[in-house]
Motif scaffolding. Structure first.
Motif, PDB file in Angstrom:
ATOM      1  N   SER A 155       5.471  15.696   3.696  1.00 52.85           N
ATOM      2  CA  SER A 155       4.964  15.254   2.403  1.00 52.85           C
ATOM      3  C   SER A 155       3.465  15.053   2.462  1.00 52.85           C
ATOM      4  CB  SER A 155       5.629  13.933   1.995  1.00 52.85           C
ATOM      5  OG  SER A 155       5.304  12.923   2.923  1.00 52.85           O
ATOM      6  N   ILE A 156       2.871  15.137   1.306  1.00 54.66           N
ATOM      7  CA  ILE A 156       1.432  14.894   1.198  1.00 54.66           C
ATOM      8  C   ILE A 156       1.199  13.976   0.020  1.00 54.66           C
ATOM      9  CG2 ILE A 156       1.069  16.933  -0.240  1.00 54.66           C
ATOM     10  CD1 ILE A 156      -1.637  17.250   1.065  1.00 54.66           C
ATOM     11  N   GLY A 157       0.278  13.040   0.155  1.00 51.16           N
ATOM     12  CA  GLY A 157       0.054  12.102  -0.938  1.00 51.16           C
ATOM     13  C   GLY A 157      -1.268  12.362  -1.624  1.00 51.16           C
ATOM     14  N   TYR A 158      -1.276  12.274  -2.938  1.00 49.59           N
ATOM     15  CA  TYR A 158      -2.534  12.345  -3.683  1.00 49.59           C
ATOM     16  C   TYR A 158      -2.425  11.414  -4.872  1.00 49.59           C
ATOM     17  CZ  TYR A 158      -5.817  13.605  -7.219  1.00 49.59           C
ATOM     18  OH  TYR A 158      -6.766  13.521  -8.198  1.00 49.59           O
ATOM     19  N   ASP A 159      -3.348  10.477  -4.959  1.00 46.10           N
ATOM     20  CA  ASP A 159      -3.368   9.544  -6.082  1.00 46.10           C
ATOM     21  C   ASP A 159      -2.007   8.900  -6.327  1.00 46.10           C
ATOM     22  OD1 ASP A 159      -5.988   9.748  -6.510  1.00 46.10           O
ATOM     23  OD2 ASP A 159      -5.885  10.854  -8.383  1.00 46.10           O
ATOM     24  N   GLU A 160      -1.337   8.466  -5.254  1.00 44.30           N
ATOM     25  CA  GLU A 160      -0.052   7.810  -5.407  1.00 44.30           C
ATOM     26  C   GLU A 160      -0.250   6.373  -5.872  1.00 44.30           C
ATOM     27  OE1 GLU A 160       2.590   8.210  -2.159  1.00 44.30           O
ATOM     28  OE2 GLU A 160       2.113  10.310  -1.825  1.00 44.30           O
ATOM     29  N   THR A 161       0.820   5.767  -6.375  1.00 47.16           N
ATOM     30  CA  THR A 161       0.755   4.380  -6.808  1.00 47.16           C
ATOM     31  C   THR A 161       1.894   3.592  -6.182  1.00 47.16           C
ATOM     32  OG1 THR A 161       2.060   4.890  -8.782  1.00 47.16           O
ATOM     33  CG2 THR A 161      -0.335   4.928  -9.005  1.00 47.16           C
ATOM     34  N   CYS A 162       1.669   2.298  -6.031  1.00 45.63           N
ATOM     35  CA  CYS A 162       2.673   1.399  -5.464  1.00 45.63           C
ATOM     36  C   CYS A 162       3.385   0.706  -6.620  1.00 45.63           C
ATOM     37  CB  CYS A 162       1.975   0.384  -4.562  1.00 45.63           C
ATOM     38  SG  CYS A 162       3.063  -0.849  -3.863  1.00 45.63           S
ATOM     39  N   ASP A 163       4.708   0.811  -6.679  1.00 44.44           N
ATOM     40  CA  ASP A 163       5.434   0.376  -7.868  1.00 44.44           C
ATOM     41  C   ASP A 163       6.121  -0.980  -7.760  1.00 44.44           C
ATOM     42  OD1 ASP A 163       4.777   2.723  -9.255  1.00 44.44           O
ATOM     43  OD2 ASP A 163       6.394   3.808  -8.257  1.00 44.44           O
ATOM     44  N   ASP A 164       6.369  -1.485  -6.562  1.00 39.89           N
ATOM     45  CA  ASP A 164       7.071  -2.763  -6.476  1.00 39.89           C
ATOM     46  C   ASP A 164       6.485  -3.631  -5.367  1.00 39.89           C
ATOM     47  OD1 ASP A 164       8.664  -2.416  -3.884  1.00 39.89           O
ATOM     48  OD2 ASP A 164       9.284  -0.657  -5.021  1.00 39.89           O
ATOM     49  N   GLU A 165       6.810  -4.927  -5.439  1.00 41.00           N
ATOM     50  CA  GLU A 165       6.203  -5.900  -4.534  1.00 41.00           C
ATOM     51  C   GLU A 165       6.626  -5.689  -3.089  1.00 41.00           C
ATOM     52  OE1 GLU A 165       5.895 -10.745  -4.137  1.00 41.00           O
ATOM     53  OE2 GLU A 165       5.871  -9.776  -6.101  1.00 41.00           O
ATOM     54  N   GLN A 166       7.886  -5.309  -2.865  1.00 39.12           N
ATOM     55  CA  GLN A 166       8.336  -5.102  -1.496  1.00 39.12           C
ATOM     56  C   GLN A 166       7.605  -3.931  -0.859  1.00 39.12           C
ATOM     57  OE1 GLN A 166      10.331  -7.187   0.300  1.00 39.12           O
ATOM     58  NE2 GLN A 166       9.511  -5.895   1.941  1.00 39.12           N
ATOM     59  N   GLN A 167       7.368  -2.882  -1.643  1.00 41.77           N
ATOM     60  CA  GLN A 167       6.604  -1.740  -1.147  1.00 41.77           C
ATOM     61  C   GLN A 167       5.190  -2.176  -0.781  1.00 41.77           C
ATOM     62  OE1 GLN A 167       6.222   1.487  -3.940  1.00 41.77           O
ATOM     63  NE2 GLN A 167       5.224   2.851  -2.485  1.00 41.77           N
ATOM     64  N   LEU A 168       4.612  -3.039  -1.612  1.00 34.91           N
ATOM     65  CA  LEU A 168       3.273  -3.552  -1.340  1.00 34.91           C
ATOM     66  C   LEU A 168       3.257  -4.346  -0.039  1.00 34.91           C
ATOM     67  CD1 LEU A 168       0.328  -4.110  -2.198  1.00 34.91           C
ATOM     68  CD2 LEU A 168       1.183  -6.084  -3.483  1.00 34.91           C
ATOM     69  N   LYS A 169       4.248  -5.216   0.148  1.00 31.52           N
ATOM     70  CA  LYS A 169       4.314  -6.017   1.371  1.00 31.52           C
ATOM     71  C   LYS A 169       4.479  -5.130   2.603  1.00 31.52           C
ATOM     72  CE  LYS A 169       6.037 -10.359  -0.589  1.00 31.52           C
ATOM     73  NZ  LYS A 169       7.141 -11.348  -0.586  1.00 31.52           N
ATOM     74  N   ASN A 170       5.251  -4.070   2.463  1.00 34.13           N
ATOM     75  CA  ASN A 170       5.445  -3.151   3.591  1.00 34.13           C
ATOM     76  C   ASN A 170       4.139  -2.466   3.970  1.00 34.13           C
ATOM     77  OD1 ASN A 170       8.164  -3.760   3.657  1.00 34.13           O
ATOM     78  ND2 ASN A 170       8.776  -1.976   2.448  1.00 34.13           N
ATOM     79  N   ILE A 171       3.378  -2.066   2.954  1.00 30.64           N
ATOM     80  CA  ILE A 171       2.106  -1.393   3.203  1.00 30.64           C
ATOM     81  C   ILE A 171       1.122  -2.324   3.905  1.00 30.64           C
ATOM     82  CG2 ILE A 171       0.057  -0.404   2.078  1.00 30.64           C
ATOM     83  CD1 ILE A 171       1.942   0.645  -0.096  1.00 30.64           C
ATOM     84  N   LEU A 172       1.202  -3.614   3.585  1.00 29.18           N
ATOM     85  CA  LEU A 172       0.250  -4.587   4.122  1.00 29.18           C
ATOM     86  C   LEU A 172       0.764  -5.295   5.371  1.00 29.18           C
ATOM     87  CD1 LEU A 172      -0.851  -6.273   0.754  1.00 29.18           C
ATOM     88  CD2 LEU A 172      -1.961  -4.382   1.952  1.00 29.18           C
ATOM     89  N   SER A 173       1.882  -4.851   5.917  1.00 31.62           N
ATOM     90  CA  SER A 173       2.542  -5.601   6.984  1.00 31.62           C
ATOM     91  C   SER A 173       1.867  -5.495   8.345  1.00 31.62           C
ATOM     92  CB  SER A 173       4.004  -5.163   7.105  1.00 31.62           C
ATOM     93  OG  SER A 173       4.083  -3.785   7.438  1.00 31.62           O
ATOM     94  N   SER A 174       1.093  -4.448   8.591  1.00 31.53           N
ATOM     95  CA  SER A 174       0.428  -4.299   9.891  1.00 31.53           C
ATOM     96  C   SER A 174      -0.783  -3.395   9.746  1.00 31.53           C
ATOM     97  CB  SER A 174       1.393  -3.703  10.924  1.00 31.53           C
ATOM     98  OG  SER A 174       1.676  -2.352  10.610  1.00 31.53           O
TER      99      SER A 174
END
Length: 293
Positions: A155-174
Motif C-alpha cells: 500500500s501507499i499513502g497520500y493525503d490520508e486522514t485519521c478517522d477515530d481516536e483509537q487510530q490516533l492513539k495507535n499512531i502516537l503510541s511510540s
C-alpha cells in the motif's frame, strides 16, 4: 515503461501506484514533491525512469546529485528556465553535498522557486530537514508521497486522514509508530516528533509549528483535517503514553516524578487529564503494574 532491472530492484515498491501519485503531483500546483521511502536510491531510479519513459509529457527532467559538481548542473538548468518549458528537478543525496555546494543549491532554489514552470522532487529524510531544504517551502507547497518498502507491503499513502481516536492513539503510541505520520503530511511528522522529543518541557503550538516549518494556524489546520483532532489532545496523548511507559519500566517511581518527566508540574492536573483521556486513575495503573512485577 520501466526496464526489468528497475522492476526487479524495486520489487517491494508498488510501482504502478507510485507512478499514479507522481502523475498527480505533476498535475497539481504544488512546487515540491516530497517522497518518503526507506531506500532513497530506489526512489531516484524510479522517478528518473518514470519521467524519461512516461507517455505523458512532463517537460525536462534534471537531477542534482550530492556527489557531482553542483555548479555545473545548475548552469545546465538555467538555460532551460528561460524557455519557460516545464522542468522537474530531482535533488538526490542531500547528505552527500559539501557545505559550499549545498549553500549554492539552496540559493539557486530560493531564486527560482516562484517560477511556475519548475517543480522539485526530493526524498524526504532527516538530512533534507536538518540542512534546510524543507525550510525553503511552506508545507502547503508540498505534495507528499509515502512509500513503505517493508517486505509484504502493498500500500501507499497520500493525503490520508485519521478517522477515530483509537487510530490516533495507535499512531502516537511510540517513536516508531510516529514515523507513519509521514504518510499523512510531512509537517505533521516533524511537529509530533518534536513534541515527542521534548515532553518534559512546556511546549507551545508556536514553537512546534516553527519546528515543522509552518505557521501555527496551518499546523492547527493539519491536526484538524488530517488527524481529526487538536494540538492539545495530541500533546496530552503523547504525555500520557510516556507516563505509562515510565511506570511500566519502573513501577516504584512516584507519580510526582512521572508527572514532571512528562511535562505536568501539577500532580492533580496530571491525574485529571489521565482520567479524562483514559477513564481511570493513573495510580490504579501503577498499582496494576506493581502487581505484575
Amino acid at each position: 515503461m520501466i526496464n526489468n532491472g528497475i522492476i526487479n530492484e524495486m520489487k517491494n515498491c508498488p510501482n504502478s501506484i507510485l507512478n499514479k501519485h507522481i502523475h498527480m503531483a505533476q498535475q497539481s500546483k504544488n512546487k515540491l514533491i516530497s517522497i518518503y521511502c526507506r531506500n532513497a536510491h530506489l526512489i531516484k531510479l524510479h522517478v528518473e525512469n518514470f519521467h524519461l519513459n512516461s507517455d505523458n509529457d512532463y517537460g525536462k527532467f534534471s537531477v542534482i546529485d550530492g556527489d557531482t559538481n553542483v555548479k555545473v548542473t545548475i548552469d545546465k538548468i538555467r538555460p532551460l528556465l528561460k524557455t519557460k518549458e516545464s522542468i522537474t528537478v530531482f535533488i538526490n543525496g542531500p547528505e552527500l553535498f559539501e557545505e559550499e555546494d549545498y549553500d549554492k543549491l539552496l540559493k539557486f532554489i530560493r531564486n527560482i522557486k516562484e517560477d511556475k514552470s519548475i517543480k522539485f522532487i526530493f526524498p524526504f529524510n532527516d538530512t533534507s530537514v536538518k540542512k534546510g531544504l524543507v525550510d525553503i517551502f511552506l508545507s502547503d507547497d508540498f505534495f507528499n508521497i509515502y512509500i513503505p518498502i517493508e517486505q509484504n507491503t502493498h500500500s501507499i499513502g497520500y493525503d490520508e486522514t485519521c478517522d477515530d481516536e483509537q487510530q490516533l492513539k495507535n499512531i502516537l503510541s511510540s517513536e516508531e509508530d510516529i514515523e507513519h505520520l509521514k504518510k499523512y503530511h510531512t509537517s505533521l511528522y516533524l511537529a509530533v516528533s518534536y513534541i515527542y522529543k521534548n515532553l518534559s518541557n512546556d511546549i507551545t503550538l508556536e514553537e512546534v509549528a516553527k519546528s515543522a516549518y509552518v505557521s501555527p494556524s496551518h499546523l492547527s489546520y493539519l491536526f484538524r483535517t488530517k488527524l481529526n483532532t487538536k494540538f492539545k489532545k495530541v500533546l496530552f496523548i503523547l504525555r500520557l503514553n510516556k507516563a505509562r511507559e515510565i511506570i511500566t519500566h519502573n513501577p516504584r517511581v512516584t507519580l510526582t516524578n512521572v508527572a514532571i518527566q512528562v511535562g505536568f508540574y501539577d500532580l492533580s492536573h496530571f491525574g485529571k487529564i489521565y482520567r479524562k483521556y483514559e477513564g481511570s486513575n493513573i495510580g490504579d495503573f501503577r498499582d496494576s503494574i506493581r502487581k505484575q512485577s
